[in-house]
Design a protein around this motif. Sequence first.
Motif, PDB file in Angstrom:
ATOM      1  N   ALA A  11      -9.433 -15.109 -18.767  1.00 48.01           N
ATOM      2  CA  ALA A  11      -8.545 -14.539 -17.754  1.00 48.01           C
ATOM      3  C   ALA A  11      -9.183 -14.589 -16.368  1.00 48.01           C
ATOM      4  O   ALA A  11      -8.519 -14.878 -15.359  1.00 48.01           O
ATOM      5  N   LYS A  12     -10.492 -14.321 -16.329  1.00 49.79           N
ATOM      6  CA  LYS A  12     -11.199 -14.372 -15.054  1.00 49.79           C
ATOM      7  C   LYS A  12     -11.219 -15.785 -14.499  1.00 49.79           C
ATOM      8  O   LYS A  12     -11.019 -16.005 -13.296  1.00 49.79           O
ATOM      9  N   LEU A  15      -7.871 -16.619 -13.112  1.00 52.39           N
ATOM     10  CA  LEU A  15      -7.678 -15.965 -11.812  1.00 52.39           C
ATOM     11  C   LEU A  15      -8.408 -16.715 -10.717  1.00 52.39           C
ATOM     12  O   LEU A  15      -7.861 -16.954  -9.632  1.00 52.39           O
ATOM     13  N   ARG A  18      -6.555 -19.916  -9.834  1.00 54.83           N
ATOM     14  CA  ARG A  18      -5.387 -19.667  -8.986  1.00 54.83           C
ATOM     15  C   ARG A  18      -5.817 -19.351  -7.563  1.00 54.83           C
ATOM     16  O   ARG A  18      -5.211 -19.826  -6.599  1.00 54.83           O
ATOM     17  N   ARG A  19      -6.861 -18.542  -7.448  1.00 51.58           N
ATOM     18  CA  ARG A  19      -7.354 -18.168  -6.113  1.00 51.58           C
ATOM     19  C   ARG A  19      -7.895 -19.385  -5.367  1.00 51.58           C
ATOM     20  O   ARG A  19      -7.660 -19.549  -4.158  1.00 51.58           O
ATOM     21  N   LYS A 416      -0.377 -14.439  -5.547  1.00 53.90           N
ATOM     22  CA  LYS A 416      -0.667 -13.073  -5.990  1.00 53.90           C
ATOM     23  C   LYS A 416      -2.115 -12.911  -6.436  1.00 53.90           C
ATOM     24  O   LYS A 416      -2.510 -11.821  -6.875  1.00 53.90           O
ATOM     25  N   SER A 417      -2.906 -13.977  -6.319  1.00 62.52           N
ATOM     26  CA  SER A 417      -4.277 -13.936  -6.849  1.00 62.52           C
ATOM     27  C   SER A 417      -5.312 -13.485  -5.833  1.00 62.52           C
ATOM     28  O   SER A 417      -6.474 -13.276  -6.177  1.00 62.52           O
ATOM     29  N   SER A 419      -7.719 -11.431  -3.501  1.00 59.49           N
ATOM     30  CA  SER A 419      -8.379 -10.140  -3.670  1.00 59.49           C
ATOM     31  C   SER A 419      -8.026  -9.209  -2.517  1.00 59.49           C
ATOM     32  O   SER A 419      -7.488  -9.642  -1.480  1.00 59.49           O
TER      33      SER A 419
END
Length: 460
Positions: A11-12, A15, A18-19, A416-417, A419
């Motif tokens: 999952a990390k 993320l 995507r970021r 939406k990724s 921070s």
Amino acid sequence: MNQSHHDAAAAKQALLARRKSLFWRIHFWAALIASPFTLAAALTGILYIFTPQIEAQLYGALEHVAPSGVMRPLDDSVAAARAAAPAGWALHSVVPAYAAGDTVKATFSPPAKAAEPAAEHAGHNHGMAAPVPAPKRAFGAPSQAITVYVNPYTAEAVGSLVNQERFGSWAKKLHSSLLQGDGWRWMIELAASWLMVMLITGIALWWPRGTQKALPQAGAKGRIAWKQWHAFIGVVLSVMSAIILSTGLTWSKYAGGQIRMATDSLGQAAPKVPRDVQSIAADGAAPLSWQAVWDATRRQAPDGKLQLVAPGGPQGVWSASSADRSQPEKRFDLLLDAYSGQALYYSGWDKQTAFGKATAIGIPFHRGEFGWWNQALLLVFGVGVLFSLVSGWVMFFKRRQPGSLGLPRLLPGAWKSGSLTAWATAAVLLGAMPLLALSALAVVAVEIVLHRRSMAVGSQ
């Protein structure tokens, strides 16, 4: 437990992917918008770097003379400058000779109601000018001002020059507005704003994670080599980039206004020279001469090249300030009584705020005014910027598929990724740079159109 850790790690990674795709997309938009103007700014900036050497060749005969004997009183040089100036022009300020081979530089402003016709004769040295009242104390040479250069040993004018016609003034205008006037300064400000975004997203993309290497790898070829060197050079120059962009934005039109408003609210505004100070004329006291004021200033101010502005009337005061931006630690403002020479106000380096000191150092550094080492660093920086632009577009065309826009792929959920730190940074940048905010709205609009088009294609 192992499965749980594996799922969390996956999952990390998802993320981060995507970021990263989001940063790539923003980095691309920043490059697309900034590149044309940045190319112009880099090339004109490299030219501007060498202003001291170019002006030394062009104006050396005006600014320097061979020392011969003892300098005559400053009043003699001022009188010679008045005689050589166009009739009716007002004496604005005087920079006395500091080094033995310097000339005295007297700057004159045109008559308020006849600025244009008078300017036509600014380059001539003939004609006697009747003494005119000194203007009210002002800071910075007025528009269309001319400077008359006087030999301090003979009190003879050696020539004059329209300030705006100096190479440095032309090169500065070319760099800041591409010779299009102040109304076009937005071009370079827009580029600087998106360059700041490009710098931040570039560092985020370069930042080593996992197997990603920070340094270019030996043996890399093609687009991979271009990518590694593009990122490495950008990061190496990142500190210089931040300094150049920040100092450039401080005197820009829109972002500069935001910065000044913020510094004022934080108590970081530079000390303001009072405007209501007056001289007191004792019975029978005569106004001080230019030479007497110069002597009084040298006793009370740091040693260095200085500028004097005469009083605007019987109760006016003399104003003295530093005329050498390459020595910011000697920056000062001094007001003197016109009859006694007593200091009525003084503000030196110790009175400057932290922001004031930073800009007093950063802005001359941006302009290459600290000498050859400063110019060398700026030259390396300018060449590095050109390499970053070229290498970035080389990678784009190597990646772009025929018939496609070549936009970096945006993974689902990328927007939406981000921070909390990333969105907070974006908010600060958008708030500080109005042109960035306006152009970002246009980018968002384009992204919405592209997203809807892709959704429509996907549903077919």
